[in-house]
Scaffold this active site. Structure first.
Site, short mmCIF file in Angstrom:
data_model
loop_
_atom_site.label_atom_id
_atom_site.label_comp_id
_atom_site.label_asym_id
_atom_site.label_seq_id
_atom_site.Cartn_x
_atom_site.Cartn_y
_atom_site.Cartn_z
N SER A 64 0.80 -1.24 0.00
CA SER A 64 0.00 0.00 0.00
C SER A 64 0.82 1.28 0.00
O SER A 64 0.25 2.36 -0.15
CB SER A 64 -0.96 0.02 1.19
OG SER A 64 -2.00 -0.86 0.94
N LYS A 67 0.20 3.41 -2.90
CA LYS A 67 -0.97 4.32 -2.98
C LYS A 67 -0.53 5.78 -2.95
O LYS A 67 -1.19 6.65 -3.50
CB LYS A 67 -1.96 4.00 -1.86
CG LYS A 67 -2.62 2.63 -2.06
CD LYS A 67 -3.40 2.15 -0.86
CE LYS A 67 -4.02 0.79 -1.19
NZ LYS A 67 -4.48 0.03 -0.05
N TYR A 190 -4.09 -2.10 -10.06
CA TYR A 190 -4.02 -2.07 -8.58
C TYR A 190 -3.17 -3.25 -8.06
O TYR A 190 -2.30 -3.06 -7.20
CB TYR A 190 -5.43 -2.10 -7.97
CG TYR A 190 -5.38 -2.18 -6.47
CD1 TYR A 190 -5.05 -1.07 -5.71
CD2 TYR A 190 -5.60 -3.40 -5.81
CE1 TYR A 190 -4.94 -1.15 -4.33
CE2 TYR A 190 -5.48 -3.48 -4.44
CZ TYR A 190 -5.17 -2.36 -3.70
OH TYR A 190 -5.05 -2.44 -2.33
N TYR A 243 -4.23 3.97 8.05
CA TYR A 243 -5.56 3.39 8.30
C TYR A 243 -6.10 3.75 9.67
O TYR A 243 -5.96 4.88 10.12
CB TYR A 243 -5.54 1.87 8.08
CG TYR A 243 -4.84 1.56 6.80
CD1 TYR A 243 -5.42 1.95 5.60
CD2 TYR A 243 -3.60 0.97 6.77
CE1 TYR A 243 -4.78 1.74 4.41
CE2 TYR A 243 -2.94 0.75 5.59
CZ TYR A 243 -3.53 1.14 4.41
OH TYR A 243 -2.89 0.94 3.24
N VAL A 261 1.20 -3.66 3.81
CA VAL A 261 1.20 -4.95 4.52
C VAL A 261 2.44 -5.81 4.22
O VAL A 261 2.59 -6.89 4.79
CB VAL A 261 -0.09 -5.78 4.27
CG1 VAL A 261 -1.31 -5.10 4.83
CG2 VAL A 261 -0.27 -6.11 2.80
O1 DON Z 1 -5.14 -4.83 -1.36
C1 DON Z 1 -4.49 -5.60 -0.67
O2 DON Z 1 -5.02 -6.45 -0.04
C2 DON Z 1 -2.99 -5.49 -0.57
N1 DON Z 1 -2.35 -6.02 -1.68
C3 DON Z 1 -2.51 -4.11 -0.27
C4 DON Z 1 -2.99 -3.69 1.04
C5 DON Z 1 -2.06 -3.00 1.93
O3 DON Z 1 -0.85 -3.00 1.87
C6 DON Z 1 -2.79 -2.36 3.00
N2 DON Z 1 -1.91 -1.84 3.94
N3 DON Z 1 -1.53 -1.79 4.95
#
Ligand code: DON
Length: 307
Positions: A64, A67, A190, A243, A261
């Site tokens: 993320s 983003k 994405y 978040y 993540v």
């Molecule tokens: O959309 C998802 O599930 C992940 N590939 C990215 C999410 C993410 O890194 C959220 N962050 N903390």
């Protein structure tokens, strides 16, 4: 201040703790395999001084954190109204992949840093580049980092085969008329942006425009964004970048941050430097446990904070 010593001290203090607490992201198989004991940290100052410690030069899945860069790319090329009519600018107070708010708010995501918001930004980027959106993003990241940056294809495939919630979020927005493009094309971008592979040092370099009033990190005679846009991106990072832990991050660290993540976090000290940490074990909000601790130590040790 000797930043190399500061980073060495933080890495030495925290590396023994790496992987003891928290959980590596398990919902994406390619991420579940990452060694929880990795720990990296790196920074780059406004003037170009660099420092790295531990695994600070090892690439990982930025997830993320991407983003932040897709929002920057969209802000660079789109009129403000075209971007913000579809996406809000308020903290969500909900997990990053929540569907709940999206229904009561008629398909308009709270901010560009939760998954729904980033999918809406990806839709805008597909409007800009069509079938070449992924290549354009990789090119933009390489331009910022000053060296080639690419996707980890295995992670991208893993995202696509397990991204049921993201498929739900995208279809939901589409049903409200809030996505212009084919859901498959938007999600392909994405899933790939999440799979960009970069080290802490590359991230600290690439995000450098955020501590330089929008000016390109490598003085190539270009603004990445305007000074006003850079200020606004920092404001969004502080309020929405981590978040439902954004309040705690502001309280404990006091710097604009964006997490992923994969265990990475990018932080900005406006006018001074950009910093990135990586430790794959996460807390319940999906933020790197030790990464947060490292940033807290950095802020305490250097006295650097926006407050
Ligand atoms: O959309 C998802 O599930 C992940 N590939 C990215 C999410 C993410 O890194 C959220 N962050 N903390």
């Amino acid at each position: 201040m000797n930043f190399q010593t500061v980073l060495d001290d933080i890495a030495e203090a925290l590396a023994p703790e790496a992987g003891r607490e928290g959980e590596v992201a398990r919902y994406i198989p390619a991420l579940a395999r990452v060694d929880a004991r990795r720990f990296g940290i790196a920074l780059r100052t406004r003037e170009g001084e660099e420092a790295a410690a531990g695994d600070g030069r090892t690439p990982f899945s930025i997830q993320s954190i991407s983003k932040l860069f897709t929002l920057t790319l969209a802000m660079r090329h789109l009129p403000e109204a075209a971007l913000w009519e579809r996406i809000g600018r308020e903290p969500s107070g909900n997990p990053f992949n929540s569907l709940v708010q999206l229904e009561s708010e008629h398909g308009k995501p709270r901010n560009p840093f939760i998954n729904a918001g980033a999918i809406a930004v990806a839709d805008r980027i597909v409007s800009l580049y069509g079938g070449d959106a992924k290549g354009s993003l990789a090119g933009f990241m390489s331009h910022l980092a000053g060296e080639p940056v690419d996707f980890d294809r295995e992670v991208a495939a893993s995202e696509a085969s397990t991204g049921f919630r993201n498929v739900a979020l995208a279809n939901f927005m589409k049903s409200f008329g809030k996505l212009d493009h084919d859901v498959g094309a938007v999600l392909d971008l994405y899933f790939h942006q999440c799979a960009l592979s970069m080290s802490c040092l590359q991230l600290a370099r690439a995000a450098g425009y955020l501590c330089r009033d929008g000016v390109h990190p490598f003085d190539v005679g270009e603004n990445v964004v305007t000074e006003r846009q850079a200020r606004r991106i920092n404001a969004l990072m502080l309020t929405c970048g981590t978040y439902d832990a954004a309040g705690d991050f502001a309280f404990r660290i006091g710097l604009p941050c964006k997490s992923g993540v994969g265990g990475g976090i990018v932080a900005v000290v406006p006018d001074r430097l950009t910093l990135a940490v990586w430790s794959p074990a996460l807390d319940a909000t999906g933020n790197s446990l030790l990464g947060m601790k490292a940033l807290e130590m950095f802020a305490a040790r250097t006295g650097l904070s926006v407050f």
